[in-house]
Structure formats: structure tokens, C-alpha cells
Design a protein around this motif. Structure first.
Motif, PDB file in Angstrom:
ATOM      1  N   SER A   9      55.565  26.865  72.183  1.00  0.00           N
ATOM      2  CA  SER A   9      56.428  26.006  72.988  1.00  0.00           C
ATOM      3  C   SER A   9      57.524  25.490  72.063  1.00  0.00           C
ATOM      4  O   SER A   9      57.470  25.733  70.850  1.00  0.00           O
ATOM      5  CB  SER A   9      55.633  24.869  73.617  1.00  0.00           C
ATOM      6  OG  SER A   9      56.401  24.266  74.634  1.00  0.00           O
ATOM      7  N   SER A  25      54.245  23.199  90.656  1.00  0.00           N
ATOM      8  CA  SER A  25      55.060  22.259  91.436  1.00  0.00           C
ATOM      9  C   SER A  25      55.660  22.880  92.695  1.00  0.00           C
ATOM     10  O   SER A  25      56.084  22.148  93.595  1.00  0.00           O
ATOM     11  CB  SER A  25      56.184  21.703  90.559  1.00  0.00           C
ATOM     12  OG  SER A  25      55.641  21.101  89.407  1.00  0.00           O
ATOM     13  N   SER A  58      51.453  24.840  78.689  1.00  0.00           N
ATOM     14  CA  SER A  58      51.407  25.185  80.116  1.00  0.00           C
ATOM     15  C   SER A  58      50.982  26.641  80.205  1.00  0.00           C
ATOM     16  O   SER A  58      51.686  27.517  79.709  1.00  0.00           O
ATOM     17  CB  SER A  58      52.787  24.985  80.735  1.00  0.00           C
ATOM     18  OG  SER A  58      53.139  23.628  80.594  1.00  0.00           O
ATOM     19  N   ARG A  67      48.443  21.541  73.294  1.00  0.00           N
ATOM     20  CA  ARG A  67      48.453  21.681  74.757  1.00  0.00           C
ATOM     21  C   ARG A  67      49.636  22.539  75.177  1.00  0.00           C
ATOM     22  O   ARG A  67      50.723  22.391  74.667  1.00  0.00           O
ATOM     23  CB  ARG A  67      48.560  20.290  75.414  1.00  0.00           C
ATOM     24  CG  ARG A  67      48.510  20.334  76.936  1.00  0.00           C
ATOM     25  CD  ARG A  67      49.316  19.221  77.566  1.00  0.00           C
ATOM     26  NE  ARG A  67      50.655  19.165  77.026  1.00  0.00           N
ATOM     27  CZ  ARG A  67      51.634  20.003  77.354  1.00  0.00           C
ATOM     28  NH1 ARG A  67      51.447  20.951  78.267  1.00  0.00           N
ATOM     29  NH2 ARG A  67      52.826  19.909  76.777  1.00  0.00           N
ATOM     30  N   ARG A 108      50.478  29.895  81.957  1.00  0.00           N
ATOM     31  CA  ARG A 108      51.024  30.549  83.155  1.00  0.00           C
ATOM     32  C   ARG A 108      50.377  31.898  83.421  1.00  0.00           C
ATOM     33  O   ARG A 108      50.966  32.746  84.070  1.00  0.00           O
ATOM     34  CB  ARG A 108      52.543  30.693  83.031  1.00  0.00           C
ATOM     35  CG  ARG A 108      53.230  29.366  82.803  1.00  0.00           C
ATOM     36  CD  ARG A 108      54.733  29.407  82.951  1.00  0.00           C
ATOM     37  NE  ARG A 108      55.274  28.058  82.833  1.00  0.00           N
ATOM     38  CZ  ARG A 108      55.771  27.542  81.724  1.00  0.00           C
ATOM     39  NH1 ARG A 108      55.817  28.262  80.623  1.00  0.00           N
ATOM     40  NH2 ARG A 108      56.226  26.299  81.707  1.00  0.00           N
ATOM     41  N   GLN A 151      47.915  24.088  84.011  1.00  0.00           N
ATOM     42  CA  GLN A 151      49.303  24.344  84.424  1.00  0.00           C
ATOM     43  C   GLN A 151      49.638  23.487  85.642  1.00  0.00           C
ATOM     44  O   GLN A 151      48.838  23.404  86.587  1.00  0.00           O
ATOM     45  CB  GLN A 151      49.504  25.823  84.798  1.00  0.00           C
ATOM     46  CG  GLN A 151      50.969  26.155  85.116  1.00  0.00           C
ATOM     47  CD  GLN A 151      51.175  27.493  85.809  1.00  0.00           C
ATOM     48  OE1 GLN A 151      50.205  28.131  86.235  1.00  0.00           O
ATOM     49  NE2 GLN A 151      52.407  27.909  85.946  1.00  0.00           N
ATOM     50  N   PHE A 152      50.791  22.868  85.582  1.00  0.00           N
ATOM     51  CA  PHE A 152      51.329  22.218  86.787  1.00  0.00           C
ATOM     52  C   PHE A 152      51.821  23.332  87.706  1.00  0.00           C
ATOM     53  O   PHE A 152      52.479  24.268  87.234  1.00  0.00           O
ATOM     54  CB  PHE A 152      52.570  21.389  86.455  1.00  0.00           C
ATOM     55  CG  PHE A 152      52.334  20.075  85.783  1.00  0.00           C
ATOM     56  CD1 PHE A 152      52.247  18.908  86.519  1.00  0.00           C
ATOM     57  CD2 PHE A 152      52.235  19.987  84.393  1.00  0.00           C
ATOM     58  CE1 PHE A 152      52.067  17.685  85.902  1.00  0.00           C
ATOM     59  CE2 PHE A 152      52.055  18.768  83.759  1.00  0.00           C
ATOM     60  CZ  PHE A 152      51.969  17.610  84.511  1.00  0.00           C
ATOM     61  N   ARG A 158      60.471  22.150  71.260  1.00  0.00           N
ATOM     62  CA  ARG A 158      60.887  20.784  71.550  1.00  0.00           C
ATOM     63  C   ARG A 158      62.223  20.508  70.869  1.00  0.00           C
ATOM     64  O   ARG A 158      62.586  21.164  69.889  1.00  0.00           O
ATOM     65  CB  ARG A 158      59.861  19.771  71.038  1.00  0.00           C
ATOM     66  CG  ARG A 158      58.544  19.733  71.827  1.00  0.00           C
ATOM     67  CD  ARG A 158      58.735  19.297  73.263  1.00  0.00           C
ATOM     68  NE  ARG A 158      57.480  19.179  73.982  1.00  0.00           N
ATOM     69  CZ  ARG A 158      56.875  20.161  74.665  1.00  0.00           C
ATOM     70  NH1 ARG A 158      57.425  21.352  74.717  1.00  0.00           N
ATOM     71  NH2 ARG A 158      55.748  19.941  75.296  1.00  0.00           N
TER      72      ARG A 158
HETATM   73  C1  LIG Z   1      56.036  17.077  86.271  1.00  0.00           C
HETATM   74  C2  LIG Z   1      55.958  18.464  85.689  1.00  0.00           C
HETATM   75  C3  LIG Z   1      56.085  19.557  86.522  1.00  0.00           C
HETATM   76  C4  LIG Z   1      55.949  20.845  86.014  1.00  0.00           C
HETATM   77  N1  LIG Z   1      55.964  21.924  86.871  1.00  0.00           N
HETATM   78  C5  LIG Z   1      55.692  23.158  86.391  1.00  0.00           C
HETATM   79  C6  LIG Z   1      55.554  24.269  87.259  1.00  0.00           C
HETATM   80  O1  LIG Z   1      55.688  24.171  88.471  1.00  0.00           O
HETATM   81  N2  LIG Z   1      55.248  25.477  86.726  1.00  0.00           N
HETATM   82  C7  LIG Z   1      55.063  25.640  85.392  1.00  0.00           C
HETATM   83  O2  LIG Z   1      54.753  26.752  84.963  1.00  0.00           O
HETATM   84  N3  LIG Z   1      55.191  24.611  84.530  1.00  0.00           N
HETATM   85  C8  LIG Z   1      55.490  23.377  85.004  1.00  0.00           C
HETATM   86  N4  LIG Z   1      55.578  22.327  84.144  1.00  0.00           N
HETATM   87  C9  LIG Z   1      55.378  22.553  82.698  1.00  0.00           C
HETATM   88  C10 LIG Z   1      56.674  22.553  81.903  1.00  0.00           C
HETATM   89  O3  LIG Z   1      57.457  23.671  82.249  1.00  0.00           O
HETATM   90  C11 LIG Z   1      56.273  22.559  80.431  1.00  0.00           C
HETATM   91  O4  LIG Z   1      55.608  21.366  80.129  1.00  0.00           O
HETATM   92  C12 LIG Z   1      57.458  22.717  79.483  1.00  0.00           C
HETATM   93  O5  LIG Z   1      58.139  23.925  79.715  1.00  0.00           O
HETATM   94  C13 LIG Z   1      56.991  22.689  78.027  1.00  0.00           C
HETATM   95  O6  LIG Z   1      56.027  23.693  77.813  1.00  0.00           O
HETATM   96  P1  LIG Z   1      54.569  23.344  77.291  1.00  0.00           P
HETATM   97  O7  LIG Z   1      53.930  22.426  78.283  1.00  0.00           O
HETATM   98  O8  LIG Z   1      53.852  24.669  77.194  1.00  0.00           O
HETATM   99  O9  LIG Z   1      54.743  22.707  75.950  1.00  0.00           O
HETATM  100  C14 LIG Z   1      55.728  21.035  84.628  1.00  0.00           C
HETATM  101  C15 LIG Z   1      55.633  19.901  83.793  1.00  0.00           C
HETATM  102  C16 LIG Z   1      55.725  18.642  84.312  1.00  0.00           C
HETATM  103  C17 LIG Z   1      55.549  17.455  83.394  1.00  0.00           C
END
Ligand SMILES: Cc1cc2nc3c(=O)[nH]c(=O)nc-3n(C[C@H](O)[C@H](O)[C@H](O)COP(=O)(O)O)c2cc1C
Length: 253
Positions: free
Chosen positions: A240, A200, A12, A10, A14, A197-198, A242
């Protein structure tokens, strides 16, 4: 897809998704996965608003855009963000946390070539709010709002506070249940070849959350928790990082 593969694959996403609607069968599977999440006292405080129509996507994109432009004018916001911005892949991989600056803003070529030149600027990022006042937030604002506008599917995740569990910690436990539900949804999406993608930015400030509540006629016992973009992806979603285990696992301590 194996559960452990879904967990580790999984990402994010973009970038743009494939221009193709998410099938009802896949949507049903994601919702079913979300439905089985744990929650305190099994209160299941979540509600999902499935957004496919252009008018709602446009309205959310507009709020996203305006909010990012404003946030770039806010020195404290820039300072807070800069702590988690990584200038190079090497730095990002070595530290194992934070996000790559280049994934969030388009940098002028000089900085792409010599990212170290940005270090002193990022140390005092609040001063960049001057650039924000001159419109520096417009480019990222356009890009992110365009991603929102063009997503095949948005899911607005709501928490119904009338379903609060008992006890002093009720609100905390309710939020934890929301996180579990969202993760179920994200993992199911990954297993189905759907990127997520979140977003926020439009939920960062209470004034924007209020605008969203008004837009969707939401009574005030709903908390808008998350806005998610979803769509089919073609290729490897990318890397990604960690933290290593030793940074966060304690045995018998
Ligand atoms: C509550 C929450 C809010 C997040 N908000 C954003 C966001 O606004 N934009 C974005 O691109 N990623 C957002 N993320 C994703 C994180 O940046 C991402 O999970 C982290 O950098 C690790 O990358 P991966 O998910 O690709 O492993 C958010 C994640 C969480 C859990």
C-alpha cells in the motif's frame, strides 16, 4: 502481533479469502476490540450484523452487482473516480495516494502494455459512460459481487441514530465514533490473520441503501454505514502507499 505491526500491515484485501469459516473465538475477539472504541458521550452508536448465511450474502451480492452496473453508466461517478485512479505502480508510489486502476477493473491487454494510452480517456472519464451503457460495468460487477457472495463472513455496520449524542455537532461526532470502532475491528482482524475489505458499492446510492434496509427489515433510524468482507488470508496481503509526513503534519503552525 504487535499493535504497530497490525497498523502497518493491515491491507484492503480485494481477492478471494481462504475457503474456511472464521472461528467464533476470533469473531469474539474482533467484536471485543470494536466494543472498546471511543465514542462521543460514550453513546456507542454502533450495531454489527454478522452475516454468515448464503441467502443474505447472495442478496447483498445481487445489490452490489446491480449497483456497479448502474454506476458505470453515470458520467459524474466515472469522473469522480478517475481522479483517484493510478495507472501504473510507479505513479501510485510516487504520489502516495489513490488506488491502482488494475486492482479495480480488468483492462484489455493493450492498456496493460501501454497504460499511458488510458490517460486521455481518464481525463474525460465521463464519456466512458457510453461504454457503461453498453455493459462495461458487468465484468467488475461480477467480480466484486462474487467476492461478496463467497466471503466466509460479512459484517454490516449499522449506526443507531437514536443513540445520537447531544449538540449541533452530534451527528459528526457519532460518525467519528463509527470510524474508530471499525478501525479497532480491522486491526484486531489483521492481528488474527484475517483479511478485510470495505465493499462500498452497494452503499453508494441512497436507493441501494434503502433496498438493504428493506431486505433486513431495518427501521429508518438505522444508517447502514459499511459492508465489510472478512476471511482468513494465507500470504502477504500486498503493498500500500501513503503520503509522506511533510504532506500532512504541521509542527507549530
Ligand atoms: C470508508 C472507506 C470505504 C472504502 N471502500 C472501499 C471499497 O468499496 N472497495 C475497496 O476495495 N476498498 C475500499 N476502501 C479501502 C481503501 O481503498 C484503502 O484503504 C486505501 O486504498 C488504502 O489501501 P490499504 O487499506 O490497503 O492500505 C475503503 C476505505 C474506507 C476507509
Amino acid at each position: 502481533m504487535d499493535l504497530f505491526d497490525a497498523i502497518t500491515q493491515r491491507r484492503s484485501h480485494r481477492r478471494q479469502f481462504r475457503d474456511e469459516p472464521i472461528s467464533q473465538a476470533h469473531l469474539d475477539q474482533m467484536i471485543e476490540a470494536a466494543r472498546w472504541a471511543p465514542s462521543p458521550f460514550n453513546v456507542q452508536p454502533w450495531e454489527l450484523s454478522i452475516i454468515r448465511n448464503s441467502a443474505s450474502k447472495n442478496a447483498l451480492a445481487k445489490i452490489t452487482e446491480a449497483s456497479i452496473i448502474e454506476q458505470f453508466k453515470d458520467g459524474r461517478f466515472l469522473d469522480d473516480n478517475s481522479r483517484w485512479m493510478r495507472l501504473t505502480d510507479a505513479e501510485w508510489q510516487k504520489r502516495g495516494d489513490g488506488v491502482r486502476l488494475t486492482e479495480h477493473v480488468d483492462l484489455p491487454p493493450i492498456f496493460l502494455k501501454h497504460p499511458d494510452k488510458l490517460k486521455p480517456l481518464l481525463k474525460n472519464a465521463r464519456h466512458l459512460s457510453i461504454l457503461g451503457h453498453l455493459g462495461a460495468g458487468r465484468m467488475p460487477a461480477n467480480e466484486i459481487s462474487e467476492l461478496v457472495r463467497s466471503s466466509p463472513l460479512l459484517i454490516m455496520v449499522l449506526m443507531n441514530c437514536k443513540r445520537r449524542p447531544p449538540g449541533e455537532g452530534g451527528l459528526r461526532w457519532m460518525w467519528l465514533g463509527m470510524g474508530a470502532m471499525i478501525q479497532n475491528l480491522l486491526l484486531a482482524a489483521t492481528a488474527l490473520g484475517i483479511g478485510t475489505q470495505f465493499v462500498s458499492a452497494p452503499l453508494e446510492r441512497s436507493s441501494d441503501r434503502k433496498r438493504i434496509r428493506e431486505l433486513f427489515n431495518l427501521p429508518d433510524f438505522y444508517e447502514v454505514i459499511s459492508l465489510l468482507r472478512l476471511g482468513y488470508i494465507d500470504s502477504d496481503p500486498g503493498e500500500s502507499v501513503r503520503l509522506p509526513l511533510k504532506a500532512f503534519v504541521r509542527y507549530d503552525e
